[in-house]
Scaffold this motif. Structure first.
Motif, PDB file in Angstrom:
ATOM      1  N   LYS C 299      49.471  27.787  34.742  1.00 47.72           N
ATOM      2  CA  LYS C 299      50.060  27.160  35.925  1.00 47.72           C
ATOM      3  C   LYS C 299      51.389  27.791  36.314  1.00 47.72           C
ATOM      4  O   LYS C 299      51.905  27.554  37.406  1.00 47.72           O
ATOM      5  N   ASP C 300      51.976  28.514  35.373  1.00 49.99           N
ATOM      6  CA  ASP C 300      53.269  29.153  35.647  1.00 49.99           C
ATOM      7  C   ASP C 300      53.066  30.202  36.728  1.00 49.99           C
ATOM      8  O   ASP C 300      52.231  31.109  36.573  1.00 49.99           O
ATOM      9  N   PRO C 301      53.787  30.126  37.835  1.00 48.76           N
ATOM     10  CA  PRO C 301      53.574  31.093  38.931  1.00 48.76           C
ATOM     11  C   PRO C 301      53.794  32.541  38.501  1.00 48.76           C
ATOM     12  O   PRO C 301      53.309  33.457  39.170  1.00 48.76           O
ATOM     13  N   ALA C 302      54.502  32.727  37.382  1.00 50.82           N
ATOM     14  CA  ALA C 302      54.734  34.098  36.928  1.00 50.82           C
ATOM     15  C   ALA C 302      53.597  34.602  36.050  1.00 50.82           C
ATOM     16  O   ALA C 302      53.565  35.773  35.681  1.00 50.82           O
ATOM     17  N   SER C 303      52.679  33.703  35.711  1.00 52.64           N
ATOM     18  CA  SER C 303      51.593  34.084  34.817  1.00 52.64           C
ATOM     19  C   SER C 303      50.674  35.088  35.504  1.00 52.64           C
ATOM     20  O   SER C 303      50.372  34.969  36.691  1.00 52.64           O
ATOM     21  N   ALA C 304      50.209  36.035  34.740  1.00 51.40           N
ATOM     22  CA  ALA C 304      49.324  37.070  35.283  1.00 51.40           C
ATOM     23  C   ALA C 304      47.997  36.481  35.726  1.00 51.40           C
ATOM     24  O   ALA C 304      47.282  37.082  36.533  1.00 51.40           O
ATOM     25  N   ASN C 309      48.272  35.613  41.216  1.00 51.88           N
ATOM     26  CA  ASN C 309      48.391  36.943  40.607  1.00 51.88           C
ATOM     27  C   ASN C 309      47.080  37.448  40.045  1.00 51.88           C
ATOM     28  O   ASN C 309      46.996  38.566  39.561  1.00 51.88           O
ATOM     29  N   ARG C 310      46.090  36.571  40.091  1.00 52.88           N
ATOM     30  CA  ARG C 310      44.882  36.875  39.333  1.00 52.88           C
ATOM     31  C   ARG C 310      44.179  38.151  39.823  1.00 52.88           C
ATOM     32  O   ARG C 310      43.766  38.983  39.023  1.00 52.88           O
ATOM     33  N   LEU C 311      44.050  38.288  41.141  1.00 52.56           N
ATOM     34  CA  LEU C 311      43.322  39.430  41.674  1.00 52.56           C
ATOM     35  C   LEU C 311      43.976  40.740  41.221  1.00 52.56           C
ATOM     36  O   LEU C 311      43.294  41.689  40.827  1.00 52.56           O
ATOM     37  N   GLU C 312      45.302  40.707  41.266  1.00 53.83           N
ATOM     38  CA  GLU C 312      46.059  41.883  40.834  1.00 53.83           C
ATOM     39  C   GLU C 312      45.706  42.232  39.387  1.00 53.83           C
ATOM     40  O   GLU C 312      45.524  43.393  39.027  1.00 53.83           O
ATOM     41  N   THR C 313      45.611  41.187  38.598  1.00 54.11           N
ATOM     42  CA  THR C 313      45.289  41.354  37.175  1.00 54.11           C
ATOM     43  C   THR C 313      43.883  41.926  37.017  1.00 54.11           C
ATOM     44  O   THR C 313      43.669  42.856  36.236  1.00 54.11           O
ATOM     45  N   CYS C 314      42.910  41.381  37.805  1.00 55.04           N
ATOM     46  CA  CYS C 314      41.545  41.900  37.729  1.00 55.04           C
ATOM     47  C   CYS C 314      41.518  43.370  38.092  1.00 55.04           C
ATOM     48  O   CYS C 314      40.791  44.169  37.510  1.00 55.04           O
ATOM     49  N   ARG C 315      42.353  43.711  39.074  1.00 57.00           N
ATOM     50  CA  ARG C 315      42.346  45.080  39.601  1.00 57.00           C
ATOM     51  C   ARG C 315      42.890  46.107  38.615  1.00 57.00           C
ATOM     52  O   ARG C 315      42.765  47.309  38.841  1.00 57.00           O
ATOM     53  N   GLN C 316      43.493  45.607  37.526  1.00 62.20           N
ATOM     54  CA  GLN C 316      43.929  46.541  36.485  1.00 62.20           C
ATOM     55  C   GLN C 316      42.737  47.332  35.974  1.00 62.20           C
ATOM     56  O   GLN C 316      42.857  48.493  35.595  1.00 62.20           O
ATOM     57  N   CYS C 317      41.585  46.665  35.933  1.00 65.40           N
ATOM     58  CA  CYS C 317      40.372  47.370  35.495  1.00 65.40           C
ATOM     59  C   CYS C 317      39.415  47.575  36.667  1.00 65.40           C
ATOM     60  O   CYS C 317      38.906  48.671  36.866  1.00 65.40           O
ATOM     61  N   ALA C 321      38.349  45.496  43.159  1.00 64.05           N
ATOM     62  CA  ALA C 321      37.896  44.107  43.142  1.00 64.05           C
ATOM     63  C   ALA C 321      38.247  43.411  44.449  1.00 64.05           C
ATOM     64  O   ALA C 321      39.409  43.387  44.859  1.00 64.05           O
ATOM     65  N   PRO C 322      37.242  42.848  45.104  1.00 61.13           N
ATOM     66  CA  PRO C 322      37.538  42.106  46.333  1.00 61.13           C
ATOM     67  C   PRO C 322      37.989  40.681  46.009  1.00 61.13           C
ATOM     68  O   PRO C 322      37.925  40.248  44.850  1.00 61.13           O
ATOM     69  N   GLU C 323      38.412  39.965  46.996  1.00 57.92           N
ATOM     70  CA  GLU C 323      38.903  38.594  46.868  1.00 57.92           C
ATOM     71  C   GLU C 323      37.967  37.710  46.043  1.00 57.92           C
ATOM     72  O   GLU C 323      38.400  36.829  45.307  1.00 57.92           O
ATOM     73  N   GLY C 324      36.669  37.991  46.239  1.00 56.47           N
ATOM     74  CA  GLY C 324      35.664  37.162  45.590  1.00 56.47           C
ATOM     75  C   GLY C 324      35.852  37.040  44.082  1.00 56.47           C
ATOM     76  O   GLY C 324      35.473  36.055  43.473  1.00 56.47           O
ATOM     77  N   PHE C 325      36.479  38.037  43.483  1.00 58.09           N
ATOM     78  CA  PHE C 325      36.688  38.028  42.032  1.00 58.09           C
ATOM     79  C   PHE C 325      37.458  36.807  41.571  1.00 58.09           C
ATOM     80  O   PHE C 325      37.311  36.342  40.457  1.00 58.09           O
ATOM     81  N   SER C 546      32.029  40.903  47.393  1.00 57.26           N
ATOM     82  CA  SER C 546      32.595  41.089  48.727  1.00 57.26           C
ATOM     83  C   SER C 546      31.953  40.134  49.733  1.00 57.26           C
ATOM     84  O   SER C 546      32.490  39.903  50.790  1.00 57.26           O
ATOM     85  N   PHE C 547      30.796  39.575  49.376  1.00 55.68           N
ATOM     86  CA  PHE C 547      30.244  38.581  50.299  1.00 55.68           C
ATOM     87  C   PHE C 547      29.842  37.288  49.598  1.00 55.68           C
ATOM     88  O   PHE C 547      29.438  36.336  50.232  1.00 55.68           O
ATOM     89  N   LEU C 548      29.938  37.279  48.248  1.00 50.65           N
ATOM     90  CA  LEU C 548      29.637  36.039  47.531  1.00 50.65           C
ATOM     91  C   LEU C 548      30.859  35.619  46.717  1.00 50.65           C
ATOM     92  O   LEU C 548      31.654  36.459  46.311  1.00 50.65           O
ATOM     93  N   PRO C 549      30.980  34.309  46.445  1.00 51.60           N
ATOM     94  CA  PRO C 549      32.106  33.886  45.622  1.00 51.60           C
ATOM     95  C   PRO C 549      31.906  34.338  44.171  1.00 51.60           C
ATOM     96  O   PRO C 549      30.760  34.521  43.737  1.00 51.60           O
ATOM     97  N   GLY C 550      33.036  34.466  43.451  1.00 57.19           N
ATOM     98  CA  GLY C 550      32.996  35.002  42.085  1.00 57.19           C
ATOM     99  C   GLY C 550      32.148  34.188  41.133  1.00 57.19           C
ATOM    100  O   GLY C 550      31.591  34.718  40.173  1.00 57.19           O
ATOM    101  N   TRP C 551      32.026  32.884  41.389  1.00 57.97           N
ATOM    102  CA  TRP C 551      31.289  32.068  40.411  1.00 57.97           C
ATOM    103  C   TRP C 551      29.810  32.409  40.353  1.00 57.97           C
ATOM    104  O   TRP C 551      29.124  32.039  39.416  1.00 57.97           O
ATOM    105  N   VAL C 552      29.295  33.159  41.351  1.00 57.82           N
ATOM    106  CA  VAL C 552      27.894  33.567  41.270  1.00 57.82           C
ATOM    107  C   VAL C 552      27.661  34.479  40.061  1.00 57.82           C
ATOM    108  O   VAL C 552      26.575  34.520  39.522  1.00 57.82           O
TER     109      VAL C 552
END
Lengths: 203, 431, 662
Positions: C299-304, C309-317, C321-325, C546-552
Motif C-alpha cells: 500500500k506504500d505509494p513508494a512500493s515497487a 508503480n506496478r507496470l514499471e516494475t513488470c516492464r523490468q522484464c 508490457a501493456p496496461e493490461g499487465f 493489450s486487449f484483455l485484462p491481466g487476470w485472464v
C-alpha cells in the motif's frame, strides 16, 4: 666393547632421568630452609621480611625469577635465588601456596588507615581483591609494613618494574592524596591482619 | 608374569625398605612410637626437636638442656652497644612444649651407645632410637697462657650470651673516655666467624656517642676474616677506619696479632711482636666441640665427623651431631647453619623410621652483621651435598656477600632484615 | 663374565629397567602432577598444574558497570565491560573466561589479551566428545556443528585478501557476542535478532541503510519487533554467499516464504514460481518485484508493486508490457474465493469437469472390462487371427489419418511432459526432467514447438474434415454413420452398452463410430480448442494483455493446466483401455497404425457398418490384404513405445497430482 656392555650402558642411560630427579631435594626440604628469614612455613614474625605462606605461586615464581636475573631490587634474595632451578622454584612456590598464613598485629595510625581504605577501594581493589588478601596479585593484607614500604619505594624510584597498569593507579593515588598516599595504603594493609587471617582460616 | 601394577610395585619396594629400615632400628619392632633424645637446647637441638614433631607427630621427642631458658648469642653484640637488653635475647622452652617436645632441664653426663640411652647428672636415663647431639662449642683454655675459665669472669670472653656479656658491657661503660678496648679474636674454626668484628663495631657504636676518643683494637691470629672487605668499608665509613683517628684498629697475624699470654692483673697481653695494655679486654678463646661430644666418643680432633647426608655420626650409628660441634665443611658455624642442618637431620631420622632413604639434603646459611644503627651487611649461601667429597658445597653462581658500595638505603634495609632474621630464626627453632 | 649368561642377563637388565621406569608408570590412571613431591595448590589444576581462573575474578574488572572502559597499553580507551548477568545467563555462562581467552593464564593479565577464541575447534571437540551421550544435553550442539560447516563454506569464511589467508571476511565473533549467546527461547536470542541488522550493517553499510527504511527494518529497528525479518532470515545465518549466485537467489526466495508462507505458495503456483522452484532464477523472484533490502508495504505509494508503480516494475522484464499487465494477479489463489472469485469458479468448474468425466468413463471402463472378460470366457467373441493366416482385412483408416494420429500423439506427449514439469515443479522428478530438457528456456521452446505442431495437426484435420464434408455436402449426413457428430443412436447405444455390462442383453452392435470413439475424438477436439486458446494467450502475453485484462492470464493458466490434466488422464486411461487394454484388444491394437482391421473383428465391433457396407457392396472395395509382416511388427513396436510413454507420463502426472501442495 662387547655387546653386553652396550646393552647395560643403554639400561643405565634409561635410569638417568630418575637419577637426575633424585638429585634435587624435595620442594618441602627446600622450603624449610627459608624459615630462618620468612618464618616457619613462610609465616614471618617480622618486622620486615615478608610472609610468603599462602602466597600465590606465580607471584612467588615471578619474584624468584626476577631476583635470579637481578631484575628486581634486592638485598639478599638475588644471591639466594640464583641457587635454584626453575623446577625447584616452582616446587617451593607450590609448597608455600599451600601453607596457612599466620599474621601478627602491627601498630597502625587510625587516620592513615581510614584514608588508606578509601584509596585502596578506589585504586587497588580491582587487582588486589578483598582488601589485598592473598591472591593472584600477592599478599598485601596483614603483610609486614616495612616490607610494603620498601616495595613501594622501589616501584616509585624505578628500582622495580611495575606490573602492567599498576603505575597508573599508583600515580593517580599519589596525585590525589600526595605524600600521604603510600603511607596510608601501607597502614591500611598493615591493619588488615585480623580480617585476612579470619578469612584465610575459613578456606 | 602375573599382572603387577604400579601401586603393587611401590608397596613391595616400600615393604622391603621397611624391613631394611627396621633392621637398623630393632627397637621399633617393639615400641609403638619411636623415641628421639635431643641433647642441647640451642639452635640445632631446638630446631631438630620441633621439626621432628612437625614431620611425624608419632615421634616422642625429649630435649635435655642445662639452662631453663635459652639466650641467643646472635644479636648479643647489640647488648654491647646498648641497643638491646639481654632479656630480649632470652626465650623459654614453652613453645617447644606446645609442639609436644618433652623438655628436661638437666645435664647429660654421657651417652650409653651400646644401650642407646642417655644418662643425666640427676641419675635419670632416657632410651632413644635416635639421639641428636647439638652441644655447641667449648673453649680450649690452654691456648693463651694466663687465661682460663676463672679469669674469664673478670676478663670475659662473652662468647656465650649471658652474665659475661653484661660484664663486658659494664666494663666498657665504666671505662674512662679515651680508654682502650682489646678484642682477641680466635683462630679458625670458631662459631660466628664475623662475630668479633661486628662486636668491635657495636662497641664503637656505643663509644661514638659516649666516649668518642675511645679506641678498639682487634688482635687477630688470622690474616683474613669473614666479610673483611665489607667490615673495613663499614668501619671506615662509620668509625674512621683507615685514618689516624680511627676508633677501630685491626692487627692480623702478619702484624703480630697472635696473642700468647695474658697478665690479668695488669690487663696486659703478650702478642707475638709486642705487648698490649687495655682498659677492657675481651678474649675469645679457640674452640672445640662441646663436652658431651667428647664424653660420648663422637669427636675426632676438635670436632665431630658426620655423614653429611644425614648428620649421623660417622663414629657411632643412630647418633646425629648438629651445629657448631659438627664438622660440616664448607658450612660455617652459625645459627642459620645449625637450623638448616637440624632440618636435614630431622628429615633423615623420620625417613629412616619410615624405612625410606634420606632425601637429598639442602642447606642455607645467611648471616647478618650490624655495624651501625643503619648499616647492615650479610653473607648468604645455598648449599648442596657433594656426596663423593662428603662436602657441603655452595651452589655455584649463588650466594655471597652484600655488594660493596651499596646505597645507604640498602645497608639500612639489611639492618631491618637482620632483625627479621633474628626473630624468625628464633621463632622457627622454638616458637 | 661368563659369555653365555652375560648376554641374556644384560637384556634382562635393560628390559626390567624400561618396564619399571617407563612402561608400568604409563599404565596408571590420570596422574596428579607433582613438582619435587609437591602437588599443585588450590586454584590450580591438579593434573596440568595450570591456574584455574574463576569467572568471578575476571568480572571483578570486566563486570563493573560503573567502569566500563579502560585504557590499553598505548593509552587508547577500550571497552572492557561484559554484563555479568547476561554472560551468566548465556549458553556459555558456565564456562570459564580463560577457556576461550586461552592466552590469559593469569589475572590481572600481564599482557594485552589477544582474542584467541577457538570457537570451531572447541565446539567440534565438545561435540565429538558428547554426541553419543544418551541425554539430550548436547543435542543443540549438533545444530551448531551444522552451522559451522555451512559457515566454513560461506563467503565469510574466505580470506579477505587472497594473499593473507589469516584475515577472514568475517569470523564467529564478528557477528556473535560470545558473552551473550542465549539458549533457545531466551531473551538473549530476541536481543540478538534485533541487533542483527546492526551487526551485519557493521560491514554491509549500504544494505543496512536501505533496510532501515524498509517495512522490515522499521519493525525491527524502530518498533523492536523481533518477529520481523532481519538479515539472517533471508540471507541465512551461516550459509552466506554472494547474492549474484543462483543458490542464494533461490534461497532468499524460499526464505521470504518462511514468513510469507501463503505468498510463497501462490507464487509457486504461478509460472514465475514454478520455474524458480525448479532451481532457475531468470523468472521474477520476490525481491525483483517487491524490492529487497528496501521492501515496502504494497500500500506504500513508494512500493515497487504499488498499483501506480506496478507496470514499471513488470516492464523490468516484460519490456513492452501493456496496461493490461496490471490486472494480473501474480499471487492469485484459486482457493481464495473472497479475493479471486473468477479463479475460484474456473478452478472448481474444471475440477468438476475432470471428476465428472473421469468418474463416468472409469466406471464405464471397469464395467466393460468385467463384461467383456466374461463374454470372452464364454467364447462370445471373435478370434484374433494367427500369424500367417490368410485372414481378410478391411481398410479402416487412410494413411493421412494415421499420420495425423501419430503426430498428434507424439506432440501431445511432448506437451504433457514439458507442461507437467512446470505444473508439478514441486516434485523431484520435475527438477530431474527439467535438467534433462535443458532448463525452462529450452522447455518453453519445446512446449511451444509441440503446441504449434499439435495445433497445426488439429487445424489440418479440421480443414480436411471440413473439405470432405463440403465435397460430399450433397450426400453427407450430419447425423449419419460416417459423421462424428453425436446423435440419438449414440444415446441409445450408451443405454444398450450399460445393459450389456449388467448382463441384461447381448453386446450391442455399432456403426462406423461408436459413442466412445466419438468421445475419444471430441475430447481432444474440445481440449485442443481450450488448451490451444489458453496456451496461445499465455504464449503471447503482451498481445493478449493489450486487449484483455491481466487476470485472464490467471484464468488461462488454470484452464490450460486443468484441461491438459483431464486430457492426459483421459487419454492414458480411458482411451488406452478402449483401444488397447480391454480383453478383446489386450495388449494392444495396431489398427490406428496399420489402418486395417481383420474382417472378423470389424464384423464384431462394427456389425451395423459391416452389414451396411455389405448391403451397399462397398465392402468388397474396402477389403485389403493383411498388413505386411514388417508393417505389423513396426506398428506393434510403435504402439508399444507410445503406450509405455503414455503410461509413464500418466505415472508422473499421478505423482504430481497426489503430492500437489495446498
Amino acid at each position: 666393547m662387547s655387546r653386553e656392555r652396550h646393552i647395560i650402558i643403554l639400561a643405565l642411560l634409561a635410569l638417568l632421568p630418575i637419577t637426575a630427579l633424585a638429585e634435587s631435594p624435595t620442594a618441602a626440604a627446600l622450603s624449610y630452609t627459608c624459615a630462618g628469614c620468612h618464618g616457619t612455613d613462610g609465616s614471618s614474625v617480622g618486622p620486615s621480611s615478608p610472609s610468603i605462606a599462602g602466597m600465590d605461586p606465580e607471584i612467588f615464581i615471578d619474584a624468584m625469577q626476577d631476583y635470579k636475573v637481578d631484575k628486581r631490587n634486592a638485598t639478599i634474595m638475588n644471591r639466594i635465588a640464583k641457587a635454584y632451578s626453575d623446577e625447584q622454584i616452582k616446587g617451593m612456590a607450590w609448597y608455600f601456596a599451600k601453607q596457612k598464613l599466620e599474621l601478627l598485629p602491627q601498630s597502625t595510625d587510625t587516620q592513615l588507615v581510614e584514608l588508606g581504605t578509601t584509596l585502596h577501594d578506589k585504586y587497588c581493589e580491582k587487582c588486589h581483591e578483598e582488601g589485598g588478601r592473598s591472591g593472584d596479585t600477592g599478599t598485601l593484607a596483614g603483610q609486614w609494613m616495612p616490607y610494603l614500604d620498601y616495595a613501594m619505594e622501589d616501584f616509585i624510584a624505578g628500582r622495580r618494574d611495575y606490573p602492567r597498569k599498576m603505575k597508573r593507579k599508583v600515580d593517580a593515588a599519589i596525585k590525589a592524596e600526595g605524600e600521604q598516599a603510600m603511607p596510608a595504603l601501607i597502614h591500611y594493609y598493615g591493619s588488615q591482619h585480623n580480617s585476612a587471617q579470619k578469612e584465610a582460616s575459613h578456606e | 608374569m602375573s599382572k603387577i601394577n604400579r601401586r603393587d610395585f611401590i608397596r613391595v619396594t616400600a615393604g622391603a625398605g621397611l624391613v631394611g629400615g627396621t633392621l637398623g632400628f630393632p627397637g621399633l619392632l617393639m615400641a609403638a612410637s619411636p623415641k628421639v633424645v635431643v641433647i642441647g637446647g640451642g639452635v640445632g637441638g631446638c630446631t631438630a626437636a620441633k621439626y621432628l614433631r612437625k614431620l611425624d607427630p608419632k615421634i616422642e621427642v625429649t630435649l635435655i638442656e642445662t639452662k631453663k631458658a635459652y639466650t641467643s648469642c646472635f644479636m648479643s653484640n647489640e647488648v654491647l652497644s646498648g641497643d638491646r637488653t639481654l632479656e630480649s635475647l632470652t626465650f623459654d622452652y614453652e613453645g617447644l612444649k606446645r609442639h609436644g617436645v618433652n623438655i628436661v632441664i638437666d645435664r647429660v653426663t654421657a651417652i650409653d651407645l651400646a644401650m642407646k640411652s642417655v644418662a643425666t647428672e640427676s641419675g635419670e636415663s632416657f632410651n632413644y632410637d635416635a639421639c641428636v647431639v647439638s652441644p655447641g662449642v667449648d673453649f680450649k683454655w690452654d691456648a693463651i697462657e694466663g687465661y682460663d675459665a676463672e679469669v674469664a669472669e673478670t676478663i670475659p670472653h662473652a662468647w656465650f650470651a649471658g652474665p659475661q656479656t653484661m660484664t663486658l658491657r659494664k666494663q666498657i661503660e665504666s671505662m674512662p673516655e679515651g680508654g682502650k678496648v682489646i678484642i682477641v679474636a680466635p683462630p679458625n674454626p670458631y662459631k660466628c666467624p664475623p662475630g668479633p668484628y661486628e662486636r668491635a663495631a657495636q662497641i664503637a657504636m656505643y663509644c661514638k656517642h659516649h666516649k668518642p676518643r675511645a679506641k678498639i683494637l682487634i688482635l687477630d691470629p688470622k690474616d683474613r676474616f669473614s666479610k673483611q672487605g665489607l667490615f673495613r668499608q663499614g668501619w671506615s665509613k662509620l668509625y674512621g677506619f683507615g685514618t689516624d683517628d680511627s676508633m677501630i684498629e685491626w692487627v692480623g697475624a702478619a702484624g703480630g696479632g697472635t696473642v700468647e699470654e695474658l697478665d690479668p692483673s695488669t690487663r696486659t697481653l703478650q702478642a707475638e711482636v709486642e705487648e698490649f695494655q687495655a682498659d677492657v679486654i675481651n678474649i675469645i678463646p679457640p674452640q672445640k666441640a662441646g663436652k658431651v661430644a667428647f664424653a660420648s666418643d663422637l669427636v675426632e680432633g676438635d670436632w665431630c665427623p658426620v655423614d653429611k647426608l644425614t648428620f649421623e655420626s660417622t663414629r657411632h650409628p643412630n647418633v646425629f651431631v648438629l651445629g657448631d660441634a659438627s664438622s660440616a665443611a664448607k658450612m660455617p658455624k652459625s645459627a642459620y647453619a645449625a637450623n638448616s642442618q637440624a632440618k636435614v637431620a630431622a628429615a633423615a631420622i623420620v625417613a629412616r623410621f619410615n624405612g625410606q632413604d634420606p632425601g637429598e639434603p639442602t642447606f642455607v646459611n645467611t648471616c647478618y652483621s650490624i655495624l651501625g644503627e643503619a648499616h647492615g651487611i650479610s653473607v648468604a649461601a645455598v648449599y648442596s651435598l657433594d656426596r663423593e667429597a662428603n662436602t657441603i658445597m655452595p651452589i655455584k653462581g649463588s650466594g655471597g656477600l652484600s655488594p660493596m658500595d651499596a646505597s645507604e638505603e640498602q645497608r639500612k634495609r639489611e639492618v631491618s632484615y637482620a632483625h627479621s632474621w633474628f626473630k624468625n630464626v628464633i621463632d622457627d627453632m622454638m616458637g | 663374565m661368563n659369555k653365555k649368561i652375560a648376554g641374556p642377563l644384560a637384556w634382562f637388565f635393560l628390559g626390567a629397567t624400561l618396564l619399571f621406569l617407563y612402561i608400568l608408570p604409563a599404565h596408571s590412571a590420570v596422574e596428579v602432577m607433582t613438582v619435587l613431591g609437591e602437588e599443585a595448590p588450590p586454584g590450580f589444576d591438579p593434573v596440568t598444574g595450570k591456574r584455574v581462573i574463576p569467572t568471578v575474578r575476571c568480572l571483578k574488572c570486566h563486570g563493573d558497570e560503573s567502569e566500563q572502559t579502560d585504557v590499553d597499553d598505548d593509552g587508547n580507551e577500550i571497552e572492557i565491560y561484559i554484563p555479568p548477568h547476561k554472560f551468566e545467563d548465556s549458553v556459555h555462562g558456565k564456562r570459564r573466561c580463560a577457556e576461550c581467552h586461552a592466552n590469559i593464564t593469569r589475572v590481572p593479565h600481564r599482557q594485552e589479551p589477544e582474542v584467541v577464541v577457538g570457537c570451531i575447534e572447541c565446539h567440534r571437540q565438545t561435540w565429538d566428545a558428547n554426541k553419543d551421550k544418551p541425554d539430550n544435553e548436547f543435542k543443540r550442539l549438533g545444530v551448531v556443528i551444522e552451522q559451522i560447516e555451512k559457515y566454513q563454506d560461506s563467503v565469510h569464511a574466505r580470506p579477505e585478501d587472497e594473499d593473507d589467508p589469516s584475515v577472514l571476511n568475517a569470523g564467529c565473533y564478528d557477528c556473535h557476542d560470545a558473552h551473550n549467546i542465549g539458549t533457545l527461547g531466551s531473551h538473549q536470542r530476541d536481543e540478538h535478532r534485533l541487533e542483527n541488522p546492526e551487526v551485519c550493517g557493521e560491514c554491509h553499510r549500504k544494505q543496512r541503510n536501505k533496510y532501515k527504511k524498509s517495512v522490515h527494518g522499521k519493525a525491527v529497528m524502530e518498533d523492536g519487533d523481533s518477529e520481523a525479518a532481519v538479515c539472517s532470515d533471508c540471507h541465512t545465518m551461516h550459509e552466506i554467499d554472494s547474492p549474484e549466485g543462483d543458490k542464494v537467489m533461490l534461497q532468499i526466495t524460499t526464505n521470504c516464504g518462511n514468513c510469507h508462507e501463503e505468498s510463497r505458495q501462490t507464487y509457486r503456483s504461478s509460472y514465475h514460481g514454478q520455474v524458480n522452484k525448479l532451481g532457475y532464477t531468470h523468472t521474477a523472484k520476490c525481491y525483483d518485484c517487491h524490492g529487497g533490502h528496501n521492501v515496502l508495504a504494497i500500500k506504500d505509494p513508494a512500493s515497487a508493486v504499488h498499483e501506480e508503480n506496478r507496470l514499471e516494475t513488470c516492464r523490468q522484464c516484460h519490456e513492452d508490457a501493456p496496461e493490461g499487465f496490471i490486472g494480473f494477479h501474480p499471487h492469485g489463489n484459486a482457493n481464495d474465493f473472497e479475493k479471486y472469485p473468477v479463479m475460484w469458479i474456473t478452478a472448481k468448474f474444471m475440477q468438476a469437469l475432470i471428476i465428472g468425466i473421469l468418474a463416468f468413463f472409469w466406471v464405464h471402463v471397469m464395467l466393460w472390462f468385467y463384461r467383456e472378460y466374461q463374454d470372452r470366457k464364454a467364447g462370445k467373441s471373435f478370434a484374433h487371427p494367427k500369424p500367417g493366416d490368410d485372414t481378410v482385412y478391411i481398410r479402416r483408416f487412410t494413411a493421412t489419418w494415421r499420420w495425423i494420429h501419430l503426430l498428434f500423439a507424439v506432440s501431445t506427449m511432448i506437451l504433457v511432459l514439458s507442461g507437467t514439469t512446470l505444473l508439478f515443479s514441486h516434485t523431484a522428478w520435475a527438477s530431474f526432467v527439467m535438467d534433462m530438457l535443458g532448463g525452462p528456456k529450452v522447455e518453453a521452446i519445446l512446449h511451444r514447438t509441440a503446441a504449434t505442431i499439435w495445433l497445426s495437426v488439429f487445424l489440418v484435420h479440421f480443414f480436411i474434415a471440413m473439405t470432405n464434408i463440403v465435397r460430399n455436402r450433397k450426400t453427407f449426413r450430419w447425423f449419419g454413420p460416417s459423421s462424428m457428430v453425436p446423435n440419438l443412436q449414440d444415446l441409445r447405444d450408451v443405454g444398450a452398452m450399460f445393459s450389456w455390462f449388467f448382463g441384461r442383453r447381448e453386446r450391442p452392435s455399432f456403426d462406423r463410430f461408436s459413442y466412445w470413439q466419438k468421445f475419444d475424438y471430441w475430447a481432444p477436439f474440445w481440449g485442443a480448442a481450450v488448451i490451444g486458446f489458453s496456451g496461445l494467450m499465455l504464449f503471447i502475453p503482451t498481445l493478449t494483455a493489450s486487449f484483455l485484462p491481466g487476470w485472464v492470464f490467471n484464468i488461462a493458466t488454470i484452464v490450460h493446466a486443468e484441461e491438459a490434466l483431464l486430457a492426459t488422464m483421459f487419454l492414458f486411461t480411458v482411451h488406452f483401455f478402449n483401444s488397447h487394454f480391454r480383453p478383446d484388444r489386450f495388449p494392444m491394437s495396431t489398427i490406428m497404425f496399420t489402418g486395417a482391421v481383420p474382417l472378423e473383428e470389424f464384423k464384431f465391433e462394427h456389425r451395423l457398418e459391416y452389414e451396411r457396407l455389405k448391403e451397399s457392396g462397398e465392402l468388397e472395395k474396402m477389403l485389403v490384404k493383411p498388413p505386411s509382416r514388417t508393417m505389423e511388427k513396426g506398428s506393434q513396436a510403435l504402439a508399444a513405445v507410445l503406450i509405455f510413454a503414455g503410461l509413464g507420463l500418466l505415472t508422473l502426472v499421478f505423482i504430481g497430482y497426489m503430492t500437489m501442495p495446498g
